[in-house]
Design a protein around this motif. Structure first.
Motif, PDB file in Angstrom:
ATOM      1  N   HIS A 319       0.835  -1.191  -0.049  1.00 41.88           N
ATOM      2  CA  HIS A 319      -0.060   0.100   0.101  1.00 41.88           C
ATOM      3  C   HIS A 319       0.960   1.293  -0.140  1.00 41.88           C
ATOM      4  O   HIS A 319       0.513   2.155  -0.906  1.00 41.88           O
ATOM      5  N   THR A 323       0.984   3.692  -3.282  1.00 48.98           N
ATOM      6  CA  THR A 323       0.955   4.947  -2.970  1.00 48.98           C
ATOM      7  C   THR A 323       1.708   5.984  -3.130  1.00 48.98           C
ATOM      8  O   THR A 323       1.721   7.247  -3.660  1.00 48.98           O
ATOM      9  N   ALA A 356      -8.135   2.798  -1.961  1.00 47.81           N
ATOM     10  CA  ALA A 356      -6.806   2.492  -1.269  1.00 47.81           C
ATOM     11  C   ALA A 356      -6.106   3.719  -0.780  1.00 47.81           C
ATOM     12  O   ALA A 356      -5.409   3.653   0.319  1.00 47.81           O
ATOM     13  N   LYS A 357      -6.070   4.795  -1.517  1.00 49.25           N
ATOM     14  CA  LYS A 357      -5.240   5.999  -1.128  1.00 49.25           C
ATOM     15  C   LYS A 357      -6.321   6.558  -0.062  1.00 49.25           C
ATOM     16  O   LYS A 357      -5.357   7.482   0.672  1.00 49.25           O
ATOM     17  N   SER A 358      -7.309   6.545   0.016  1.00 50.41           N
ATOM     18  CA  SER A 358      -8.219   7.498   0.936  1.00 50.41           C
ATOM     19  C   SER A 358      -8.016   6.729   2.317  1.00 50.41           C
ATOM     20  O   SER A 358      -8.254   7.498   3.433  1.00 50.41           O
ATOM     21  N   GLU A 359      -8.066   5.512   2.399  1.00 49.92           N
ATOM     22  CA  GLU A 359      -8.057   4.603   3.670  1.00 49.92           C
ATOM     23  C   GLU A 359      -6.693   4.745   4.195  1.00 49.92           C
ATOM     24  O   GLU A 359      -5.823   4.510   3.749  1.00 49.92           O
ATOM     25  N   SER A 360      -6.458   5.212   5.486  1.00 51.83           N
ATOM     26  CA  SER A 360      -5.249   5.267   5.918  1.00 51.83           C
ATOM     27  C   SER A 360      -4.945   4.092   6.892  1.00 51.83           C
ATOM     28  O   SER A 360      -3.825   3.393   6.579  1.00 51.83           O
ATOM     29  N   SER A 363      -5.986   0.425   5.000  1.00 55.45           N
ATOM     30  CA  SER A 363      -6.090   0.434   3.321  1.00 55.45           C
ATOM     31  C   SER A 363      -5.276  -0.953   2.974  1.00 55.45           C
ATOM     32  O   SER A 363      -5.562  -1.190   1.936  1.00 55.45           O
ATOM     33  N   TRP A 364      -4.276  -1.353   3.958  1.00 53.56           N
ATOM     34  CA  TRP A 364      -3.660  -2.512   3.380  1.00 53.56           C
ATOM     35  C   TRP A 364      -4.625  -3.891   3.422  1.00 53.56           C
ATOM     36  O   TRP A 364      -4.401  -4.885   2.654  1.00 53.56           O
ATOM     37  N   THR A 366      -7.346  -3.394   2.167  1.00 60.32           N
ATOM     38  CA  THR A 366      -7.885  -3.555   0.792  1.00 60.32           C
ATOM     39  C   THR A 366      -7.235  -4.253  -0.172  1.00 60.32           C
ATOM     40  O   THR A 366      -7.658  -4.940  -0.982  1.00 60.32           O
ATOM     41  N   TRP A 367      -5.963  -4.177  -0.127  1.00 58.30           N
ATOM     42  CA  TRP A 367      -5.146  -5.219  -0.831  1.00 58.30           C
ATOM     43  C   TRP A 367      -5.126  -6.469  -0.568  1.00 58.30           C
ATOM     44  O   TRP A 367      -5.203  -7.526  -1.604  1.00 58.30           O
TER      45      TRP A 367
END
Length: 382
Positions: A319, A323, A356-360, A363-364, A366-367
């Motif tokens: 992530h 990014t 993916a970019k917005s979740e801090s 976010s990992w 998501t991947w």
């Protein structure tokens, strides 16, 4: 001879005969021992080490107490401890207590006195003596940092001392006027001659050798932040040094490329170690080659899918890397098993990329969720 004196003498004999060899020292269980030696492999019980430390500490501080008398003109302390005896005692002290700053700083002062000695630049013997002393000290730190000991592998005191040693070796090996390893202004760049090229090759070889030590320490103590932080600082220091013969960005990237593949291999062998992944991310930040960045990130993604890895560290690296280097969409395509995507597909993946970019914090995940879908359907591109 008492038990403590006997323990000290046995361990002192080993350190005294070490020269520049790297030892591997391990603490034995109480029912075994008290001390065994097989070549460079040493085993000692904790109790026996404590006994040796008690005597070593007495010898070391007795030497410190006698130093004013010895330095006074015409004065000698009759029972003074020699510098060599104090050196052996300090090594045993650091084996027991790696954060003993008094012993560590004394070893710095001892080397510093040798560096500032009158024979350093005037005779070949003086230079050879200093080179041998610095290499012996570096191998001693390798002994501590690469032995299966409880605290030594991530000791900030030992890693800082090792960086200081490398700094002195840099100044000693560099041709012409010596310059301190620092982040201060560097000398004006000039065209490299053969001497500079040879020195550059030595520094790069040394950089790779130091990375091998760091990886060994990382294996012995997982999540070894201190070891990888040392490597970051060494990379910056050598970049400043090599900036005399190369542009800074160029020298930084070339150093990073020397160890990037090894760093990736180590991370894939230790996928749960976040310190390794963050160091790999640091290396990628110094490399401007997009193809290399994508190759490294894609290898990490493929590994995560093929072994069905659900840990946080690997996917956090993916992530952050995608990014930071703006390759989210490209890696999403790779993860989705498509070399070329339709416009509709790109819009969908662009939405996922923004997620993916917005979740801090999550976010990992998501991947990892997309990776789970891949290993369930087997659709990852070869």
């Amino acid at each position: 001879m008492s038990t403590t004196e006997n323990a000290y003498q046995e361990l002192a004999r080993i350190f005294r005969s070490r020269d520049s060899r790297i030892l591997e020292i391990e603490i034995l269980p109480p029912q075994v021992g008290p001390l065994f030696q097989d070549g460079c492999s040493i085993g000692i019980t904790k109790k026996y080490l404590v006994q040796a430390f008690v005597t070593a500490r007495c010898i070391f501080f007795k030497h410190l107490g006698s130093m004013p008398d010895l330095n006074a003109p015409g004065m000698k302390c009759p029972d003074a401890i020699t510098e060599d005896e104090a050196s052996i005692a300090s090594q045993i002290i650091l084996l027991f207590d790696c954060e003993h700053t008094t012993a560590c700083n004394w070893r710095k002062r001892r080397l510093d006195a040798l560096i500032k000695g009158p024979d350093l630049h005037s005779t070949d013997v003086g230079r050879e003596s200093l080179a041998h002393a610095l290499e012996t000290e570096r191998s001693l730190m390798t002994t501590y940092l690469c032995s299966p000991l409880h605290r030594h592998t991530k000791s900030p005191t030992l890693w800082q001392h090792r960086l200081w040693i490398l700094n002195q070796m840099d100044k000693f090996q560099r041709p012409g006027p010596t310059v301190q390893l620092s982040r201060t202004a560097v000398p004006q760049r000039q065209e490299p001659n053969q001497s500079m090229l040879d020195t550059t090759a030595k520094f790069r070889e040394m950089f790779q050798a130091e990375f091998a030590v760091v990886l060994r320490a990382g294996e012995l103590h997982p999540k070894n932040y201190y070891a990888f932080s040392y490597m970051r600082r060494l990379h910056v220091a050598l970049t400043d040094t090599l900036n005399e013969s190369e542009h800074r960005a160029e020298s930084s990237a070339r150093l990073a490329l020397l160890i990037t593949e090894k760093a990736l291999d180590w991370c894939l062998a230790h996928p749960a170690d976040i310190s390794g992944w963050m160091f790999l991310l640091y290396l990628l930040e110094t490399i401007s080659y997009r193809e290399t960045l994508l190759a490294i990130i894609n290898k990490a993604v493929k590994f995560g899918v093929h072994v069905r890895w659900e840990g946080e560290s690997l996917w956090t690296f993916v992530h952050l890397a995608t990014t930071r280097f703006d390759v989210v969409e490209t890696v999403w395509c790779q993860l989705c098993g498509r070399e070329e995507a339709t416009q509709t597909r790109l819009v969908a993946m662009d939405t996922l990329a923004h997620i993916a970019k917005s979740e801090s914090k999550e976010s990992w995940k998501t991947w990892m969720a997309r990776a789970k879908a891949c290993w369930s359907s087997g659709e990852l591109a070869a």
